[in-house]
Design a protein around this motif. Structure first.
Motif, PDB file in Angstrom:
ATOM      1  N   ILE A   1       0.829  -1.208   0.000  1.00 33.65           N
ATOM      2  CA  ILE A   1       0.000   0.000   0.000  1.00 33.65           C
ATOM      3  C   ILE A   1       0.860   1.253   0.000  1.00 33.65           C
ATOM      4  CG2 ILE A   1      -1.681   1.330   1.358  1.00 33.65           C
ATOM      5  CD1 ILE A   1      -2.851  -1.450   2.204  1.00 33.65           C
ATOM      6  N   GLU A   2       1.941   1.244   0.744  1.00 36.75           N
ATOM      7  CA  GLU A   2       2.827   2.411   0.790  1.00 36.75           C
ATOM      8  C   GLU A   2       3.419   2.728  -0.585  1.00 36.75           C
ATOM      9  OE1 GLU A   2       3.892   4.724   3.553  1.00 36.75           O
ATOM     10  OE2 GLU A   2       1.828   4.001   3.716  1.00 36.75           O
ATOM     11  N   ARG A   3       3.650   1.714  -1.409  1.00 36.08           N
ATOM     12  CA  ARG A   3       4.200   1.942  -2.754  1.00 36.08           C
ATOM     13  C   ARG A   3       3.251   2.753  -3.626  1.00 36.08           C
ATOM     14  NH1 ARG A   3       5.706  -3.631  -2.469  1.00 36.08           N
ATOM     15  NH2 ARG A   3       4.035  -4.125  -3.930  1.00 36.08           N
ATOM     16  N   THR A   4       1.949   2.745  -3.326  1.00 38.67           N
ATOM     17  CA  THR A   4       0.981   3.506  -4.133  1.00 38.67           C
ATOM     18  C   THR A   4       1.089   5.005  -3.876  1.00 38.67           C
ATOM     19  OG1 THR A   4      -0.836   3.515  -2.520  1.00 38.67           O
ATOM     20  CG2 THR A   4      -0.652   1.592  -3.992  1.00 38.67           C
ATOM     21  N   ARG A   5       1.560   5.383  -2.712  1.00 43.02           N
ATOM     22  CA  ARG A   5       1.633   6.780  -2.274  1.00 43.02           C
ATOM     23  C   ARG A   5       0.248   7.448  -2.255  1.00 43.02           C
ATOM     24  NH1 ARG A   5       6.813   6.489  -4.993  1.00 43.02           N
ATOM     25  NH2 ARG A   5       8.422   6.962  -3.457  1.00 43.02           N
ATOM     26  N   GLU A   6      -0.807   6.646  -2.136  1.00 43.57           N
ATOM     27  CA  GLU A   6      -2.183   7.149  -2.093  1.00 43.57           C
ATOM     28  C   GLU A   6      -2.705   7.279  -0.670  1.00 43.57           C
ATOM     29  OE1 GLU A   6      -4.311   8.049  -4.556  1.00 43.57           O
ATOM     30  OE2 GLU A   6      -2.784   7.735  -6.089  1.00 43.57           O
ATOM     31  N   PHE A   7      -2.117   6.565   0.265  1.00 40.59           N
ATOM     32  CA  PHE A   7      -2.648   6.494   1.623  1.00 40.59           C
ATOM     33  C   PHE A   7      -1.694   7.180   2.585  1.00 40.59           C
ATOM     34  CE2 PHE A   7      -3.177   4.177   5.691  1.00 40.59           C
ATOM     35  CZ  PHE A   7      -4.487   4.550   5.946  1.00 40.59           C
ATOM     36  N   ARG A   8      -2.208   8.115   3.383  1.00 45.06           N
ATOM     37  CA  ARG A   8      -1.361   8.870   4.319  1.00 45.06           C
ATOM     38  C   ARG A   8      -1.812   8.701   5.761  1.00 45.06           C
ATOM     39  NH1 ARG A   8       3.083   9.136   3.334  1.00 45.06           N
ATOM     40  NH2 ARG A   8       3.369  10.818   4.794  1.00 45.06           N
ATOM     41  N   GLY A   9      -2.625   7.682   6.037  1.00 43.37           N
ATOM     42  CA  GLY A   9      -3.083   7.426   7.395  1.00 43.37           C
ATOM     43  C   GLY A   9      -2.187   6.427   8.104  1.00 43.37           C
ATOM     44  N   LEU A  10      -2.741   5.773   9.106  1.00 41.90           N
ATOM     45  CA  LEU A  10      -2.028   4.775   9.895  1.00 41.90           C
ATOM     46  C   LEU A  10      -2.494   3.375   9.497  1.00 41.90           C
ATOM     47  CD1 LEU A  10      -2.299   6.536  13.371  1.00 41.90           C
ATOM     48  CD2 LEU A  10      -0.353   6.580  11.792  1.00 41.90           C
ATOM     49  N   TYR A  11      -1.818   2.373  10.010  1.00 39.06           N
ATOM     50  CA  TYR A  11      -2.153   0.985   9.696  1.00 39.06           C
ATOM     51  C   TYR A  11      -2.439   0.198  10.964  1.00 39.06           C
ATOM     52  CZ  TYR A  11      -0.238   1.859   5.061  1.00 39.06           C
ATOM     53  OH  TYR A  11      -0.005   2.360   3.812  1.00 39.06           O
ATOM     54  N   HIS A  12      -3.095  -0.932  10.759  1.00 40.94           N
ATOM     55  CA  HIS A  12      -3.225  -1.937  11.811  1.00 40.94           C
ATOM     56  C   HIS A  12      -3.077  -3.298  11.149  1.00 40.94           C
ATOM     57  CE1 HIS A  12      -4.262  -3.343  15.809  1.00 40.94           C
ATOM     58  NE2 HIS A  12      -4.855  -4.364  15.179  1.00 40.94           N
ATOM     59  N   VAL A  13      -2.053  -4.042  11.564  1.00 41.47           N
ATOM     60  CA  VAL A  13      -1.764  -5.359  11.001  1.00 41.47           C
ATOM     61  C   VAL A  13      -2.413  -6.422  11.882  1.00 41.47           C
ATOM     62  CG1 VAL A  13       0.060  -6.961  10.325  1.00 41.47           C
ATOM     63  CG2 VAL A  13       0.426  -4.485  10.072  1.00 41.47           C
ATOM     64  N   LEU A  14      -3.314  -7.191  11.293  1.00 37.42           N
ATOM     65  CA  LEU A  14      -4.034  -8.217  12.046  1.00 37.42           C
ATOM     66  C   LEU A  14      -3.184  -9.447  12.354  1.00 37.42           C
ATOM     67  CD1 LEU A  14      -7.437  -8.168  10.122  1.00 37.42           C
ATOM     68  CD2 LEU A  14      -6.985  -7.261  12.424  1.00 37.42           C
ATOM     69  N   GLY A  15      -2.221  -9.726  11.509  1.00 38.01           N
ATOM     70  CA  GLY A  15      -1.411 -10.926  11.698  1.00 38.01           C
ATOM     71  C   GLY A  15      -2.047 -12.155  11.077  1.00 38.01           C
ATOM     72  N   GLY A  16      -2.873 -11.950  10.053  1.00 37.67           N
ATOM     73  CA  GLY A  16      -3.529 -13.060   9.367  1.00 37.67           C
ATOM     74  C   GLY A  16      -4.976 -12.745   9.081  1.00 37.67           C
ATOM     75  N   ALA A  17      -5.727 -13.783   8.741  1.00 38.31           N
ATOM     76  CA  ALA A  17      -7.143 -13.640   8.431  1.00 38.31           C
ATOM     77  C   ALA A  17      -7.913 -14.804   9.052  1.00 38.31           C
ATOM     78  CB  ALA A  17      -7.356 -13.620   6.911  1.00 38.31           C
ATOM     79  N   ILE A  18      -9.193 -14.592   9.265  1.00 36.06           N
ATOM     80  CA  ILE A  18     -10.045 -15.652   9.814  1.00 36.06           C
ATOM     81  C   ILE A  18     -10.097 -16.805   8.814  1.00 36.06           C
ATOM     82  CG2 ILE A  18     -12.401 -16.247  10.488  1.00 36.06           C
ATOM     83  CD1 ILE A  18     -12.704 -13.306  11.424  1.00 36.06           C
ATOM     84  N   SER A  19      -9.767 -17.990   9.293  1.00 37.56           N
ATOM     85  CA  SER A  19      -9.772 -19.173   8.436  1.00 37.56           C
ATOM     86  C   SER A  19     -10.129 -20.394   9.270  1.00 37.56           C
ATOM     87  CB  SER A  19      -8.401 -19.370   7.783  1.00 37.56           C
ATOM     88  OG  SER A  19      -8.375 -20.566   7.039  1.00 37.56           O
ATOM     89  N   PRO A  20     -11.425 -20.740   9.312  1.00 41.10           N
ATOM     90  CA  PRO A  20     -11.830 -21.905  10.104  1.00 41.10           C
ATOM     91  C   PRO A  20     -11.116 -23.192   9.698  1.00 41.10           C
ATOM     92  CG  PRO A  20     -13.750 -20.642   9.414  1.00 41.10           C
ATOM     93  CD  PRO A  20     -12.562 -20.060   8.697  1.00 41.10           C
ATOM     94  N   ILE A  21     -10.828 -23.335   8.403  1.00 38.49           N
ATOM     95  CA  ILE A  21     -10.133 -24.538   7.921  1.00 38.49           C
ATOM     96  C   ILE A  21      -8.741 -24.650   8.534  1.00 38.49           C
ATOM     97  CG2 ILE A  21      -9.145 -25.645   5.866  1.00 38.49           C
ATOM     98  CD1 ILE A  21     -11.549 -24.516   4.307  1.00 38.49           C
ATOM     99  N   ALA A  22      -8.059 -23.518   8.663  1.00 37.88           N
ATOM    100  CA  ALA A  22      -6.714 -23.504   9.255  1.00 37.88           C
ATOM    101  C   ALA A  22      -6.755 -23.365  10.776  1.00 37.88           C
ATOM    102  CB  ALA A  22      -5.888 -22.373   8.648  1.00 37.88           C
ATOM    103  N   GLY A  23      -7.962 -23.273  11.341  1.00 34.49           N
ATOM    104  CA  GLY A  23      -8.101 -23.150  12.785  1.00 34.49           C
ATOM    105  C   GLY A  23      -7.795 -21.757  13.309  1.00 34.49           C
ATOM    106  N   ILE A  24      -7.924 -20.735  12.453  1.00 31.66           N
ATOM    107  CA  ILE A  24      -7.652 -19.352  12.862  1.00 31.66           C
ATOM    108  C   ILE A  24      -8.981 -18.624  13.036  1.00 31.66           C
ATOM    109  CG2 ILE A  24      -6.560 -17.167  12.244  1.00 31.66           C
ATOM    110  CD1 ILE A  24      -4.616 -18.835  10.492  1.00 31.66           C
ATOM    111  N   GLY A  25      -9.245 -18.200  14.257  1.00 30.76           N
ATOM    112  CA  GLY A  25     -10.459 -17.464  14.563  1.00 30.76           C
ATOM    113  C   GLY A  25     -10.143 -16.024  14.927  1.00 30.76           C
ATOM    114  N   PRO A  26     -11.148 -15.220  15.223  1.00 29.60           N
ATOM    115  CA  PRO A  26     -10.936 -13.812  15.581  1.00 29.60           C
ATOM    116  C   PRO A  26      -9.995 -13.619  16.776  1.00 29.60           C
ATOM    117  CG  PRO A  26     -13.252 -14.235  15.179  1.00 29.60           C
ATOM    118  CD  PRO A  26     -12.572 -15.561  15.154  1.00 29.60           C
ATOM    119  N   ASP A  27     -10.025 -14.549  17.731  1.00 31.98           N
ATOM    120  CA  ASP A  27      -9.168 -14.414  18.911  1.00 31.98           C
ATOM    121  C   ASP A  27      -7.690 -14.625  18.594  1.00 31.98           C
ATOM    122  OD1 ASP A  27     -11.414 -13.927  20.421  1.00 31.98           O
ATOM    123  OD2 ASP A  27     -11.624 -16.002  21.096  1.00 31.98           O
ATOM    124  N   ASP A  28      -7.388 -15.199  17.444  1.00 31.61           N
ATOM    125  CA  ASP A  28      -6.000 -15.434  17.039  1.00 31.61           C
ATOM    126  C   ASP A  28      -5.405 -14.234  16.309  1.00 31.61           C
ATOM    127  OD1 ASP A  28      -5.969 -18.149  17.982  1.00 31.61           O
ATOM    128  OD2 ASP A  28      -7.226 -18.651  16.252  1.00 31.61           O
TER     129      ASP A  28
END
Length: 197
Positions: free
Chosen positions: A93-120
Protein backbone atom coordinates in the motif's frame (compact mmCIF):
# COMPACT_ATOMS: atom_id res chain seq x y z
CA UNK A 1 19.81 -35.49 -6.21
CA UNK A 2 23.08 -33.93 -5.06
CA UNK A 3 25.49 -35.14 -2.41
CA UNK A 4 25.68 -33.85 1.12
CA UNK A 5 25.72 -30.17 1.91
CA UNK A 6 24.65 -29.00 -1.57
CA UNK A 7 21.40 -30.95 -1.29
CA UNK A 8 20.92 -29.74 2.29
CA UNK A 9 21.23 -26.12 1.09
CA UNK A 10 18.73 -26.74 -1.73
CA UNK A 11 16.35 -28.39 0.73
CA UNK A 12 16.57 -25.42 3.13
CA UNK A 13 15.81 -22.91 0.37
CA UNK A 14 12.95 -25.17 -0.75
CA UNK A 15 11.31 -24.81 2.66
CA UNK A 16 10.81 -21.08 2.11
CA UNK A 17 7.32 -20.01 0.91
CA UNK A 18 7.10 -19.51 -2.83
CA UNK A 19 10.39 -21.29 -3.52
CA UNK A 20 9.93 -24.52 -5.44
CA UNK A 21 12.60 -27.17 -6.05
CA UNK A 22 13.95 -25.54 -9.23
CA UNK A 23 14.14 -22.06 -7.68
CA UNK A 24 15.86 -23.52 -4.61
CA UNK A 25 18.39 -25.21 -6.84
CA UNK A 26 19.02 -21.98 -8.83
CA UNK A 27 19.58 -19.98 -5.63
CA UNK A 28 21.94 -22.57 -4.19
CA UNK A 29 24.00 -22.75 -7.38
CA UNK A 30 24.06 -18.97 -7.68
CA UNK A 31 25.64 -18.80 -4.23
CA UNK A 32 28.10 -21.58 -5.13
CA UNK A 33 29.11 -20.20 -8.53
CA UNK A 34 29.31 -16.47 -7.73
CA UNK A 35 32.62 -15.76 -6.04
CA UNK A 36 31.55 -12.20 -5.15
CA UNK A 37 28.38 -13.33 -3.36
CA UNK A 38 28.78 -12.20 0.27
CA UNK A 39 27.86 -15.36 2.17
CA UNK A 40 29.18 -13.90 5.42
CA UNK A 41 26.85 -10.88 5.12
CA UNK A 42 23.84 -13.08 4.37
CA UNK A 43 24.70 -15.30 7.31
CA UNK A 44 25.06 -12.26 9.59
CA UNK A 45 21.69 -10.84 8.51
CA UNK A 46 19.95 -14.16 9.06
CA UNK A 47 21.45 -14.40 12.56
CA UNK A 48 20.60 -10.80 13.48
CA UNK A 49 17.06 -10.57 12.10
CA UNK A 50 15.45 -12.42 15.02
CA UNK A 51 17.25 -10.24 17.58
CA UNK A 52 16.79 -6.86 15.91
CA UNK A 53 13.40 -6.99 14.20
CA UNK A 54 10.19 -6.94 16.21
CA UNK A 55 6.59 -5.95 15.69
CA UNK A 56 5.39 -2.39 16.33
CA UNK A 57 3.64 -2.18 19.70
CA UNK A 58 0.98 0.08 18.17
CA UNK A 59 0.12 -1.32 14.74
CA UNK A 60 1.91 -4.68 14.47
CA UNK A 61 4.11 -3.71 11.51
CA UNK A 62 7.74 -4.89 11.43
CA UNK A 63 10.21 -2.49 13.00
CA UNK A 64 13.60 -2.37 14.64
CA UNK A 65 12.17 -0.05 17.31
CA UNK A 66 9.19 -0.36 19.66
CA UNK A 67 7.14 1.80 17.27
CA UNK A 68 7.46 1.62 13.48
CA UNK A 69 8.38 4.63 11.31
CA UNK A 70 4.76 5.08 10.17
CA UNK A 71 3.38 5.24 13.73
CA UNK A 72 6.17 7.67 14.71
CA UNK A 73 5.49 9.99 11.74
CA UNK A 74 3.48 13.04 12.99
CA UNK A 75 2.52 13.92 9.40
CA UNK A 76 0.33 10.80 9.05
CA UNK A 77 -3.46 11.25 9.28
CA UNK A 78 -4.31 10.04 12.80
CA UNK A 79 -8.04 9.83 12.02
CA UNK A 80 -7.64 7.12 9.37
CA UNK A 81 -6.60 3.49 9.94
CA UNK A 82 -6.09 0.92 7.20
CA UNK A 83 -6.49 -2.65 8.45
CA UNK A 84 -4.35 -5.24 6.64
CA UNK A 85 -3.62 -8.92 7.16
CA UNK A 86 0.19 -8.89 7.11
CA UNK A 87 3.11 -6.48 7.37
CA UNK A 88 3.99 -7.10 3.71
CA UNK A 89 0.60 -5.57 2.80
CA UNK A 90 1.68 -2.30 4.43
CA UNK A 91 4.61 -2.15 2.02
CA UNK A 92 2.35 -2.85 -0.98
CA UNK A 93 0.00 0.00 0.00
CA UNK A 94 2.83 2.41 0.79
CA UNK A 95 4.20 1.94 -2.75
CA UNK A 96 0.98 3.51 -4.13
CA UNK A 97 1.63 6.78 -2.27
CA UNK A 98 -2.18 7.15 -2.09
CA UNK A 99 -2.65 6.49 1.62
CA UNK A 100 -1.36 8.87 4.32
CA UNK A 101 -3.08 7.43 7.39
CA UNK A 102 -2.03 4.77 9.89
CA UNK A 103 -2.15 0.98 9.70
CA UNK A 104 -3.23 -1.94 11.81
CA UNK A 105 -1.76 -5.36 11.00
CA UNK A 106 -4.03 -8.22 12.05
CA UNK A 107 -1.41 -10.93 11.70
CA UNK A 108 -3.53 -13.06 9.37
CA UNK A 109 -7.14 -13.64 8.43
CA UNK A 110 -10.04 -15.65 9.81
CA UNK A 111 -9.77 -19.17 8.44
CA UNK A 112 -11.83 -21.90 10.10
CA UNK A 113 -10.13 -24.54 7.92
CA UNK A 114 -6.71 -23.50 9.25
CA UNK A 115 -8.10 -23.15 12.78
CA UNK A 116 -7.65 -19.35 12.86
CA UNK A 117 -10.46 -17.46 14.56
CA UNK A 118 -10.94 -13.81 15.58
CA UNK A 119 -9.17 -14.41 18.91
CA UNK A 120 -6.00 -15.43 17.04
CA UNK A 121 -5.77 -12.04 15.31
CA UNK A 122 -4.92 -8.57 16.62
CA UNK A 123 -8.59 -7.50 16.72
CA UNK A 124 -8.60 -6.69 20.45
CA UNK A 125 -5.66 -4.32 19.90
CA UNK A 126 -7.57 -2.65 17.04
CA UNK A 127 -10.62 -2.11 19.26
CA UNK A 128 -8.38 -0.60 21.95
CA UNK A 129 -6.90 1.83 19.39
CA UNK A 130 -10.38 2.88 18.29
CA UNK A 131 -11.74 3.39 21.83
CA UNK A 132 -10.42 6.95 22.33
CA UNK A 133 -12.53 8.39 19.47
CA UNK A 134 -9.64 9.83 17.42
CA UNK A 135 -10.17 7.54 14.43
CA UNK A 136 -13.01 8.55 12.10
CA UNK A 137 -12.60 5.95 9.33
CA UNK A 138 -11.35 2.38 9.18
CA UNK A 139 -10.45 1.03 5.75
CA UNK A 140 -10.63 -2.75 5.55
CA UNK A 141 -7.84 -3.79 3.17
CA UNK A 142 -7.84 -7.52 3.71
CA UNK A 143 -7.05 -9.74 0.74
CA UNK A 144 -9.89 -10.24 -1.77
CA UNK A 145 -10.14 -13.98 -1.13
CA UNK A 146 -12.46 -16.11 1.00
CA UNK A 147 -10.50 -15.61 4.25
CA UNK A 148 -10.01 -11.88 3.65
CA UNK A 149 -13.69 -11.37 2.88
CA UNK A 150 -14.70 -13.29 6.01
CA UNK A 151 -12.35 -11.15 8.09
CA UNK A 152 -13.66 -7.91 6.55
CA UNK A 153 -17.25 -9.01 7.14
CA UNK A 154 -16.52 -9.88 10.77
CA UNK A 155 -14.77 -6.54 11.39
CA UNK A 156 -17.53 -4.61 9.63
CA UNK A 157 -20.17 -6.12 11.93
CA UNK A 158 -17.98 -5.50 14.97
CA UNK A 159 -17.36 -1.84 14.07
CA UNK A 160 -21.00 -0.93 13.33
CA UNK A 161 -21.50 -0.35 17.06
CA UNK A 162 -18.97 2.50 16.96
CA UNK A 163 -19.37 5.96 15.46
CA UNK A 164 -16.74 5.23 12.79
CA UNK A 165 -17.03 5.08 9.00
CA UNK A 166 -16.05 1.61 7.79
CA UNK A 167 -14.97 1.23 4.17
CA UNK A 168 -13.56 -1.56 2.01
CA UNK A 169 -11.13 -1.33 -0.89
CA UNK A 170 -12.93 -1.08 -4.21
CA UNK A 171 -12.94 -3.69 -6.91
CA UNK A 172 -10.05 -3.79 -9.29
CA UNK A 173 -8.05 -6.17 -7.19
CA UNK A 174 -8.20 -9.73 -8.47
CA UNK A 175 -10.45 -12.04 -6.48
CA UNK A 176 -8.39 -14.80 -4.91
CA UNK A 177 -5.21 -12.70 -5.11
CA UNK A 178 -2.94 -11.14 -2.50
CA UNK A 179 -2.26 -7.43 -2.00
CA UNK A 180 1.51 -7.92 -2.17
CA UNK A 181 1.21 -8.98 -5.85
CA UNK A 182 -0.99 -6.09 -6.98
CA UNK A 183 0.66 -3.36 -9.04
CA UNK A 184 0.71 0.22 -7.76
CA UNK A 185 -1.87 1.54 -10.24
CA UNK A 186 -4.45 -1.17 -9.47
CA UNK A 187 -3.95 -0.81 -5.73
CA UNK A 188 -4.08 3.00 -5.99
CA UNK A 189 -7.37 2.88 -7.90
CA UNK A 190 -8.77 0.45 -5.36
CA UNK A 191 -8.05 2.99 -2.62
CA UNK A 192 -9.65 5.83 -4.58
CA UNK A 193 -12.79 3.77 -5.22
CA UNK A 194 -13.27 2.28 -1.75
CA UNK A 195 -16.85 2.03 -0.51
CA UNK A 196 -18.55 2.33 2.85
CA UNK A 197 -19.85 -0.98 4.23
Amino acid sequence: MYDGIVQELIDEFGRLPGIGPKSAQRIAFHILQTPTFDVARLSELLRDIRDRVKFCEVCGNVSEQDRCAICRDPRRNQTLICVVEDAKDVSAIERTREFRGLYHVLGGAISPIAGIGPDDLRITQLMTRLADGTVQEVILATNPNLEGEATASYLSRLLTTMQITVSRLASGLPVGGDLEYADEVTLGRAFEGRRVL
